[in-house]
Design a protein around this motif. Structure first.
Motif, PDB file in Angstrom:
ATOM      1  N   TYR A 151       0.819  -1.211   0.000  1.00  0.00           N
ATOM      2  CA  TYR A 151       0.000   0.000   0.000  1.00  0.00           C
ATOM      3  C   TYR A 151       0.856   1.266   0.000  1.00  0.00           C
ATOM      4  O   TYR A 151       0.313   2.376   0.087  1.00  0.00           O
ATOM      5  N   SER A 153      -0.910  11.406   1.586  1.00  0.00           N
ATOM      6  CA  SER A 153      -1.784  10.466   0.893  1.00  0.00           C
ATOM      7  C   SER A 153      -2.536  11.131  -0.265  1.00  0.00           C
ATOM      8  O   SER A 153      -2.998  12.271  -0.157  1.00  0.00           O
ATOM      9  N   ASP A 154      -2.663  10.399  -1.353  1.00  0.00           N
ATOM     10  CA  ASP A 154      -3.445  10.889  -2.495  1.00  0.00           C
ATOM     11  C   ASP A 154      -4.941  10.839  -2.210  1.00  0.00           C
ATOM     12  O   ASP A 154      -5.728  11.499  -2.888  1.00  0.00           O
ATOM     13  N   ILE A 155      -5.324  10.051  -1.200  1.00  0.00           N
ATOM     14  CA  ILE A 155      -6.747   9.879  -0.887  1.00  0.00           C
ATOM     15  C   ILE A 155      -7.219  10.923   0.110  1.00  0.00           C
ATOM     16  O   ILE A 155      -8.287  11.519  -0.045  1.00  0.00           O
ATOM     17  N   HIS A 156      -6.426  11.145   1.144  1.00  0.00           N
ATOM     18  CA  HIS A 156      -6.781  12.144   2.166  1.00  0.00           C
ATOM     19  C   HIS A 156      -5.513  12.680   2.797  1.00  0.00           C
ATOM     20  O   HIS A 156      -4.727  11.917   3.384  1.00  0.00           O
ATOM     21  N   ASP A 175      -7.037  18.180   3.868  1.00  0.00           N
ATOM     22  CA  ASP A 175      -8.396  17.831   3.472  1.00  0.00           C
ATOM     23  C   ASP A 175      -9.318  17.816   4.688  1.00  0.00           C
ATOM     24  O   ASP A 175      -8.864  17.593   5.815  1.00  0.00           O
ATOM     25  N   ASN A 230     -13.935  13.909   5.800  1.00  0.00           N
ATOM     26  CA  ASN A 230     -13.856  13.166   4.541  1.00  0.00           C
ATOM     27  C   ASN A 230     -12.814  12.052   4.572  1.00  0.00           C
ATOM     28  O   ASN A 230     -12.358  11.596   3.526  1.00  0.00           O
ATOM     29  N   THR A 241     -12.947   7.236   3.134  1.00  0.00           N
ATOM     30  CA  THR A 241     -12.408   6.428   2.030  1.00  0.00           C
ATOM     31  C   THR A 241     -10.957   6.044   2.294  1.00  0.00           C
ATOM     32  O   THR A 241     -10.541   4.910   2.028  1.00  0.00           O
ATOM     33  N   TYR A 242     -10.178   6.982   2.811  1.00  0.00           N
ATOM     34  CA  TYR A 242      -8.780   6.696   3.160  1.00  0.00           C
ATOM     35  C   TYR A 242      -8.708   5.573   4.186  1.00  0.00           C
ATOM     36  O   TYR A 242      -7.907   4.636   4.049  1.00  0.00           O
ATOM     37  N   THR A 270      -9.979   2.100   2.458  1.00  0.00           N
ATOM     38  CA  THR A 270      -9.234   1.547   1.324  1.00  0.00           C
ATOM     39  C   THR A 270      -7.725   1.524   1.516  1.00  0.00           C
ATOM     40  O   THR A 270      -7.022   0.823   0.790  1.00  0.00           O
ATOM     41  N   HIS A 271      -7.225   2.285   2.468  1.00  0.00           N
ATOM     42  CA  HIS A 271      -5.772   2.342   2.654  1.00  0.00           C
ATOM     43  C   HIS A 271      -5.344   1.988   4.072  1.00  0.00           C
ATOM     44  O   HIS A 271      -4.578   1.046   4.275  1.00  0.00           O
TER      45      HIS A 271
END
Length: 575
Positions: free
Chosen positions: A137, A178-181, A186, A190, A193-194, A197-198
Motif C-alpha cells: 500500500y 496520501s493521495d486519498i486524504h 483535506d 472526509n 475512504t482513506y 481503502t488504505h
C-alpha cells in the motif's frame, strides 16, 4: 491415559479459543483487560527513524520527525531545505539519501537489552506515510524499494526477539502525503475512504506479517474512534496476536481503552490502567542536529525521572533517534547504558513492582533566573532542570521603563497568568480576559507577572502596545531601580519535586532516595514490624533504624563511599 490426554488437549484448545474471542465493542475489549507483563516491564525503547532522519532538523525545541509538516506550513524547515538542498529539492528526494549503511539490528538489540528495557517500539510508519516494511500500500515509498533497501521492521523484530525482548510498532493512522486524504489539509470528515481503502488494509498487513506484541497508534486527534474503526481494529489485533498483545490509548475521540501515553510530562498519577510516559532524551523524537546539548537529560536526571514515573504506577517508553546511517548517537547510547547499569543493581525495586499507598515524599524547589523578556514556549518541557515539566509557578518582578501614555498589555498562555503594575491589577486571569489597559507616566514602573502552569503545553508571552507603538513582545525591563539597573526581570520559579519514591513488591517496600541521605533518611510511613531488616541495594550491611513521632528514621551514617554501588538514586529495601 489416552482418553485423559485427549481431554487435556481438547480443554486447552477450548481455553485458547475462548480467550481469543474479543468482540468489537468497548465492553468486550475492556473485559479482556491488559497483560500483566506490560505493567511489570516498566521500561521500553522507542525508535524514530525514517526519511526525516536525513535532514534531521527542527527548531531548538521542535520535533524533527515532523519535518514534512514544516514544509507544508513554510516554517524554518522550508528555509533550511532551500538553503542547504536548493529550491527545487523535494521531501521525496531525501528517501534515496537514507542509506542506513551502518545499521546493524543485532547491535541495536544488544544495546536495548543492556539498557534494561523489556520491549521495543519501532516507528513502522510516521505521518509522512513512508513504511519501514515492504507494504503493497506504499509502492515506491517504503524501505525495501527505497533508501536502505531493507525490511527494517522484519530485521529488527528478529533481532529484538532473539534477545528475549518483546517487539512492538508505532503506526500513524493518518498521512500528510496520501493521495486519498491529506491530513491537516483535506476536511477531517472526509477521511472515510482513506480509512477503508488504505489505512485498514495496511494496518492488517503490518500486524499479520509481524504480529507485534505492542501496538502504539498515533495521529488520531482530529477524528473519532468510530471514524478510525477503533473497536474493530483493536479486537481484530487482540484476536490475531493473542493474550500478550496490548494497545495504547490513541484511537480518537471517544476511545475507552489502551495504556495511557503521557508525552514529555511530569508523569501522571492515574492507576486505573497501565501507562508509560513516552519521551526522548532530548526534546525531539527524531534526531534533531539543531538541538543544543542542554536539551538532553543527563544520566542522573534520566534515572531520577524514571523512578518518579514507576513510583506512580507507570513506566517509560524512552526514545532514541538514530542518525540516517543507522548509528545511535553516542550520547544517547551512554544514557541508555548508564540507566542499564543502575537497573542491574536496583532493578528489584522497579521490575514487577506496584505503587505503595503513598507515591512520594515531596520537597519544595526554588530556582531564580534572570529573564530579559517574558516570551517562552517550553512546549512539554521544563524551564530549568530542577523545575518540573508540569505544575510549576513563576513570579517575575522588576521595573518597566516607558514614556507617558495609555498602554495595552496582553498575555498569551493556555494557563493562569496575572499582571500587576504599580500595585494595580491590569490582567487578572488570562483565561477570562487576556488583555488590560493602564495609563502610565514617563519613567520606571514596578511590574509583577504571575504564571501557573498546569500540564502539557507550557507557554507564556507578554505583549504591549499603545497609540505610538504596534503590538510587540514587551521589553524595557529592569531588575532594580538604580542609576545602573540590571536589564531583565527576576523570575522566581517554584514547584514541588519528589525527594523519595516508593515502590513495593509482595514481600518488600522500597524507598528510592533521589538525594543521598548523608546521615539519616526520614520517611513518613507506617511503623514497620520489629524484625524488619533495612538494607541499601548493592550493599550487604543491615542499617539501624528507629520509629519516632510517626517517622521511620534510617541511620545511614555507617555507609562508606565504597558501599555505594550506584549514583543518581539510592534504594533502601525494607523487608
Amino acid at each position: 491415559m489416552r482418553i485423559k490426554h485427549s481431554f487435556i488437549i481438547l480443554l486447552a484448545l477450548i481455553t485458547i479459543t475462548l480467550s481469543a474471542q474479543v468482540q468489537p465493542t468497548w465492553e468486550s475489549i475492556n473485559e479482556r483487560g491488559y497483560p500483566q507483563w506490560f505493567s511489570d516491564a516498566k521500561l521500553g525503547i522507542f525508535i524514530h527513524w525514517g526519511v526525516y532522519s536525513v535532514p534531521a532538523y527542527a527548531s531548538l525545541e521542535g520535533y524533527a520527525e515532523w519535518y514534512y509538516r514544516g514544509l507544508m506550513t513554510n516554517d524554518d524547515r522550508k528555509a533550511f531545505q532551500e538553503r542547504i538542498y536548493g529550491k527545487d529539492f523535494q521531501y521525496e528526494d531525501f528517501a534515496p539519501m537514507w542509506k542506513a549503511e551502518l545499521w546493524n539490528p543485532d547491535e541495536w538489540a544488544d544495546l536495548f537489552q543492556k539498557s534494561g528495557a523489556k520491549y521495543v517500539l519501532l516507528v513502522s510508519k510516521h505521518h509522512d506515510g513512508f513504511c519501514l516494511w515492504p507494504s503493497q500500500y506504499a509502492p515506491n515509498w517504503n524501505s525495501v524499494e527505497m533508501g536502505p533497501k531493507r525490511d527494517i521492521c522484519g530485521e529488527l523484530t528478529e533481532a529484538v526477539r532473539k534477545k528475549g525482548l518483546k517487539m512492538g510498532f508505532y503506526y500513524s493512522l493518518p498521512e500528510w502525503k496520501s493521495d486519498i486524504h491529506r491530513w491537516y489539509v483535506d476536511p477531517d470528515e472526509n477521511i472515510g475512504t482513506y480509512v477503508d481503502t488504505h489505512m485498514i488494509p495496511q494496518f492488517k498487513e503490518l500486524i499479520t506479517k509481524y504480529k507485534p506484541t505492542v501496538l502504539f497508534t498515533d495521529g488520531e486527534w482530529r477524528n473519532s474512534a468510530e471514524q478510525w474503526h477503533a473497536t474493530e481494529l483493536i479486537s481484530w489485533y487482540y484476536n490475531t496476536v493473542g493474550s500478550e498483545a496490548i494497545v495504547n490509548d490513541r484511537w480518537g475521540d471517544g476511545q475507552q481503552h489502551g495504556f495511557r501515553t503521557p508525552e514529555y510530562s511530569a508523569g501522571i498519577t492515574l492507576t486505573d490502567r497501565p501507562w508509560a510516559e513516552c519521551r526522548g532524551l532530548g526534546r525531539s523524537f527524531g534526531l534533531n542536529r539543531n538541538e543544543p546539548l542542554e536539551n538532553y537529560m543527563t544520566s542522573d536526571e534520566l534515572i531520577r525521572h524514571f523512578c518518579i514515573l514507576v513510583a506512580a504506577g507507570g513506566g517509560m517508553t524512552l526514545n532514541v533517534g538514530p542518525a540516517a546511517d543507522g548509528k545511535i548517537p553516542l550520547l544517547q547510547q551512554e544514557r541508555l547504558l548508564d540507566l542499564g547499569r543502575w537497573l542491574h543493581i536496583n532493578g528489584e525495586a522497579i521490575y514487577g513492582t506496584r505503587p505503595y499507598k503513598k507515591f512520594y515524599e515531596m520537597r519544595p524547589v526554588l530556582q531564580v533566573l534572570n529573564d530579559s523578556v517574558i516570551d517562552f514556549d517550553w512546549k512539554r518541557n521544563s524551564p530549568a532542570p530542577s523545575i518540573s515539566c508540569d505544575h510549576f509557578q513563576v513570579h517575575w518582578e522588576g521595573y518597566f521603563g516607558c514614556g507617558k501614555g495609555t498602554y495595552t498589555f496582553e498575555i498569551q498562555t493556555d494557563d493562569y497568568a496575572k499582571l500587576v503594575i504599580d500595585g494595580q491589577t491590569v490582567i487578572e486571569d488570562t483565561r477570562k480576559s487576556p488583555t488590560g489597559q493602564i495609563k502610565l507616566s514617563e519613567g520606571d514602573h514596578s511590574i509583577d507577572v504571575f504564571y501557573e502552569e498546569d500540564e502539557l503545553e507550557a507557554t507564556i508571552t507578554l505583549f504591549v502596545s499603545s497609540k505610538q507603538m504596534e503590538k510587540q513582545v514587551a521589553r524595557g525591563f529592569y531588575k532594580a531601580e538604580s542609576a545602573l539597573p540590571i536589564e531583565g526581570l527576576m523570575g522566581t520559579y517554584t514547584c514541588e519535586q519528589p525527594s523519595v519514591c516508593y515502590t513495593q513488591s509482595d514481600d518488600a517496600l522500597y524507598a528510592i532516595a533521589l538525594d543521598y541521605p548523608e546521615d539519616q533518611l526520614v520517611l513518613n510511613i507506617e511503623k514497620p514490624e520489629k524484625d524488619t531488616k533495612i538494607t541499601l541495594l548493592g550493599c550487604p550491611k543491615t542499617l539501624p533504624w528507629k520509629y519516632e513521632n510517626g517517622q521511620l528514621i534510617i541511620d545511614t551514617s555507617g555507609l562508606k563511599y565504597s558501599d555505594l554501588k550506584s549514583t543518581a538514586a539510592w534504594v533502601f529495601k525494607m523487608k
